[in-house]
Motif scaffolding. Sequence first.
Motif, PDB file in Angstrom:
ATOM      1  N   ASP A  77       0.825  -1.217   0.000  1.00  0.00           N
ATOM      2  CA  ASP A  77       0.000   0.000   0.000  1.00  0.00           C
ATOM      3  C   ASP A  77       0.859   1.267   0.000  1.00  0.00           C
ATOM      4  O   ASP A  77       0.382   2.347  -0.332  1.00  0.00           O
ATOM      5  CB  ASP A  77      -0.977   0.010   1.175  1.00  0.00           C
ATOM      6  CG  ASP A  77      -0.278  -0.032   2.524  1.00  0.00           C
ATOM      7  OD1 ASP A  77      -0.940   0.216   3.541  1.00  0.00           O
ATOM      8  OD2 ASP A  77       0.935  -0.318   2.570  1.00  0.00           O
ATOM      9  N   VAL A  78       2.141   1.127   0.384  1.00  0.00           N
ATOM     10  CA  VAL A  78       3.090   2.236   0.298  1.00  0.00           C
ATOM     11  C   VAL A  78       4.408   1.680  -0.246  1.00  0.00           C
ATOM     12  O   VAL A  78       4.932   0.696   0.281  1.00  0.00           O
ATOM     13  CB  VAL A  78       3.332   2.895   1.672  1.00  0.00           C
ATOM     14  CG1 VAL A  78       4.475   3.908   1.576  1.00  0.00           C
ATOM     15  CG2 VAL A  78       2.069   3.582   2.170  1.00  0.00           C
ATOM     16  N   ILE A  79       4.922   2.279  -1.302  1.00  0.00           N
ATOM     17  CA  ILE A  79       6.174   1.837  -1.917  1.00  0.00           C
ATOM     18  C   ILE A  79       7.145   3.004  -1.953  1.00  0.00           C
ATOM     19  O   ILE A  79       6.822   4.084  -2.455  1.00  0.00           O
ATOM     20  CB  ILE A  79       5.940   1.302  -3.344  1.00  0.00           C
ATOM     21  CG1 ILE A  79       5.083   0.037  -3.301  1.00  0.00           C
ATOM     22  CG2 ILE A  79       7.276   1.005  -4.038  1.00  0.00           C
ATOM     23  CD1 ILE A  79       4.753  -0.537  -4.661  1.00  0.00           C
ATOM     24  N   VAL A  80       8.333   2.770  -1.394  1.00  0.00           N
ATOM     25  CA  VAL A  80       9.383   3.785  -1.400  1.00  0.00           C
ATOM     26  C   VAL A  80      10.405   3.409  -2.476  1.00  0.00           C
ATOM     27  O   VAL A  80      10.970   2.313  -2.450  1.00  0.00           O
ATOM     28  CB  VAL A  80      10.081   3.884  -0.031  1.00  0.00           C
ATOM     29  CG1 VAL A  80      11.091   5.045  -0.039  1.00  0.00           C
ATOM     30  CG2 VAL A  80       9.060   4.072   1.080  1.00  0.00           C
ATOM     31  N   LEU A  81      10.619   4.300  -3.421  1.00  0.00           N
ATOM     32  CA  LEU A  81      11.550   4.068  -4.530  1.00  0.00           C
ATOM     33  C   LEU A  81      12.872   4.758  -4.240  1.00  0.00           C
ATOM     34  O   LEU A  81      12.954   5.986  -4.242  1.00  0.00           O
ATOM     35  CB  LEU A  81      10.970   4.608  -5.840  1.00  0.00           C
ATOM     36  CG  LEU A  81       9.638   4.010  -6.306  1.00  0.00           C
ATOM     37  CD1 LEU A  81       9.023   4.886  -7.395  1.00  0.00           C
ATOM     38  CD2 LEU A  81       9.829   2.596  -6.811  1.00  0.00           C
ATOM     39  N   PHE A  82      13.917   3.972  -3.968  1.00  0.00           N
ATOM     40  CA  PHE A  82      15.248   4.521  -3.746  1.00  0.00           C
ATOM     41  C   PHE A  82      16.055   4.414  -5.036  1.00  0.00           C
ATOM     42  O   PHE A  82      16.639   3.381  -5.337  1.00  0.00           O
ATOM     43  CB  PHE A  82      15.969   3.763  -2.633  1.00  0.00           C
ATOM     44  CG  PHE A  82      15.508   4.121  -1.250  1.00  0.00           C
ATOM     45  CD1 PHE A  82      15.762   5.366  -0.727  1.00  0.00           C
ATOM     46  CD2 PHE A  82      14.824   3.201  -0.483  1.00  0.00           C
ATOM     47  CE1 PHE A  82      15.337   5.699   0.549  1.00  0.00           C
ATOM     48  CE2 PHE A  82      14.394   3.508   0.790  1.00  0.00           C
ATOM     49  CZ  PHE A  82      14.659   4.768   1.314  1.00  0.00           C
ATOM     50  N   GLY A  83      16.047   5.468  -5.830  1.00  0.00           N
ATOM     51  CA  GLY A  83      16.824   5.457  -7.066  1.00  0.00           C
ATOM     52  C   GLY A  83      16.361   4.433  -8.073  1.00  0.00           C
ATOM     53  O   GLY A  83      17.145   3.920  -8.855  1.00  0.00           O
ATOM     54  N   ALA A  84      15.090   4.099  -8.039  1.00  0.00           N
ATOM     55  CA  ALA A  84      14.494   3.155  -8.998  1.00  0.00           C
ATOM     56  C   ALA A  84      13.436   3.893  -9.793  1.00  0.00           C
ATOM     57  O   ALA A  84      12.691   4.700  -9.238  1.00  0.00           O
ATOM     58  CB  ALA A  84      13.878   1.960  -8.274  1.00  0.00           C
ATOM     59  N   ARG A  85      13.380   3.617 -11.089  1.00  0.00           N
ATOM     60  CA  ARG A  85      12.434   4.308 -11.959  1.00  0.00           C
ATOM     61  C   ARG A  85      11.245   3.417 -12.293  1.00  0.00           C
ATOM     62  O   ARG A  85      11.395   2.214 -12.489  1.00  0.00           O
ATOM     63  CB  ARG A  85      13.141   4.743 -13.252  1.00  0.00           C
ATOM     64  CG  ARG A  85      14.091   5.897 -13.045  1.00  0.00           C
ATOM     65  CD  ARG A  85      14.787   6.272 -14.342  1.00  0.00           C
ATOM     66  NE  ARG A  85      15.921   5.405 -14.609  1.00  0.00           N
ATOM     67  CZ  ARG A  85      16.689   5.511 -15.688  1.00  0.00           C
ATOM     68  NH1 ARG A  85      16.428   6.411 -16.598  1.00  0.00           N
ATOM     69  NH2 ARG A  85      17.710   4.696 -15.867  1.00  0.00           N
ATOM     70  N   LEU A  86      10.083   4.024 -12.371  1.00  0.00           N
ATOM     71  CA  LEU A  86       8.867   3.282 -12.709  1.00  0.00           C
ATOM     72  C   LEU A  86       8.778   3.123 -14.224  1.00  0.00           C
ATOM     73  O   LEU A  86       7.909   3.680 -14.889  1.00  0.00           O
ATOM     74  CB  LEU A  86       7.632   3.999 -12.147  1.00  0.00           C
ATOM     75  CG  LEU A  86       7.520   3.977 -10.620  1.00  0.00           C
ATOM     76  CD1 LEU A  86       6.339   4.819 -10.157  1.00  0.00           C
ATOM     77  CD2 LEU A  86       7.382   2.544 -10.107  1.00  0.00           C
TER      78      LEU A  86
END
Length: 518
Positions: free
Chosen positions: A248-257
């Motif tokens: 339900d919550v996603i943290v993107l550390f230097g990752a692109r969608l």
Amino acid sequence: MPDSNFAERSQEPVSGAKVIAQALKTQDVEYIFGIVGIPVTEIAIAAQQLGIKYIGMRNEQAACYAASAIGYLTGRPGVCLVVSGPGLIHALGGMANANMNCWPLLVIGGSSERNQETMGAFQEFPQAVRSSIYGRPGACYVDIPADFVNLQVNVNSIKYMERCMSPPVSMAETSAVCTAASVIRNAKQPLLIIGKGAAYAHAEESIKKLVEQYKLPFLPTPMGKGVVPDNHPYCVGAARSRALQFADVIVLFGARLNWILHFGLPPRYQPDVKFIQVDICAEELGNNVKPAVTLLGNINAVTKQELASKKSLPMNYYTVFYHVQEQLPRDCFVVSEGANTMDIGRTVLQNYLPRHRLDAGTFGTMGVGLGFAIAAAMVAKDRSPGQRVICVEGDSAFGFSGMEVETICRYNLPIILLVVNNNGIYQGFDTDTWKEMLKFRDATSVVPPMCLLPNSHYEQVMTAFGGKGYFVQTPEELQKSLRQSLADTTKPSLINIMIEPQATRKAQDFHWLTRSNM
């Protein structure tokens, strides 16, 4: 040792080639990959005289891939040296790949002569280096006219710019950080996705601490693997699809969608999932989906897990990778490319250190493997003697740059090449089926486009240049040949591993995954 300050003490005229080489030396360039020709040959010679390592490749494309990998592994741009025209055109694939992967790269090309009024200060290199490493890293091109390379000038007329400083470390706004912390705290199914940007930023210690302190499950992208070890209890690589779908919550550390993460869209994700996006590049924030919180600043990373195998013959991908994983040194570099070979290898072959995984990356580029492996071997040789480079290739992928085996042998780099050979692209046919097909019509009419010649002895490419080659068909043969290859640090090896031609990847089953075991 080579004298890096020759220009300051010498009163003799100096050539443009030496000026260029000194400028590169001043910018801490350690490696140049390329193919020489008029007018850049003199630049390569001058660079070697100053202690810069020159690796002569067989194709500018592979040279550019290798140089870009140096940028990722060291943080300073690798250099690709090419001639104009076709040479530069061949390097474009590597430049595009570097830009898509956000890796610093400097491409230097020689062009035709042109009249110049004065020499002046040579400032292009610090500007190019700064552009390649500041903000989102990427490729830069510097064009060197032929008359500049060969012109003799007075040393005193040259001013060398100082080494370009490392990029400043930027921090996100305090209010945004507080908002992000609140969103994570209220999440029921939080998930961290660690991208290769985290690995490039050397964020492994802080991210590992965050994961462990707040007991947050994480998922590494392919080249984010190793920022937090793949065998960490909070790694959910084994249940990737389910972890993405129910977070339900996603943290993107230097990752692109992008396509690797299914663009962040349903049905792969919950329609109301909240994204917290951490990235060095402002232009990347908010791509494809609107994030709940954006944190503009420095961070990015990696991890992954292992699948089981069956033991019947012929071997399949999982059998191969299971036995390979058992022997891999924990500190080795893993380079991987191919279709099923790379996709399944991402799941099985584990990393325990950051910046030790190189594969086709964001651009999905085939042909990068041997260039990347050569770059990793050079870095290992200079910085961590004894550290091994394992290059895992599909048989189709190996064909893109297989002649770089000669480069590997020429420089005596103890790389271990594993060619997972299923006689085709995705799938192939066995020898009997191949012969039956050819009884009816010409190969151009009856052989499926994805098929390659069955039972090709790729190991003979290695033995032709003096390395060691192995042709293996059983787990026992694989274990023995890999053990021998790892024990021999004096020569490169190629293990040609025959698997079931129709082998594919396993269907994923993650019904066991619940919040409790995330």
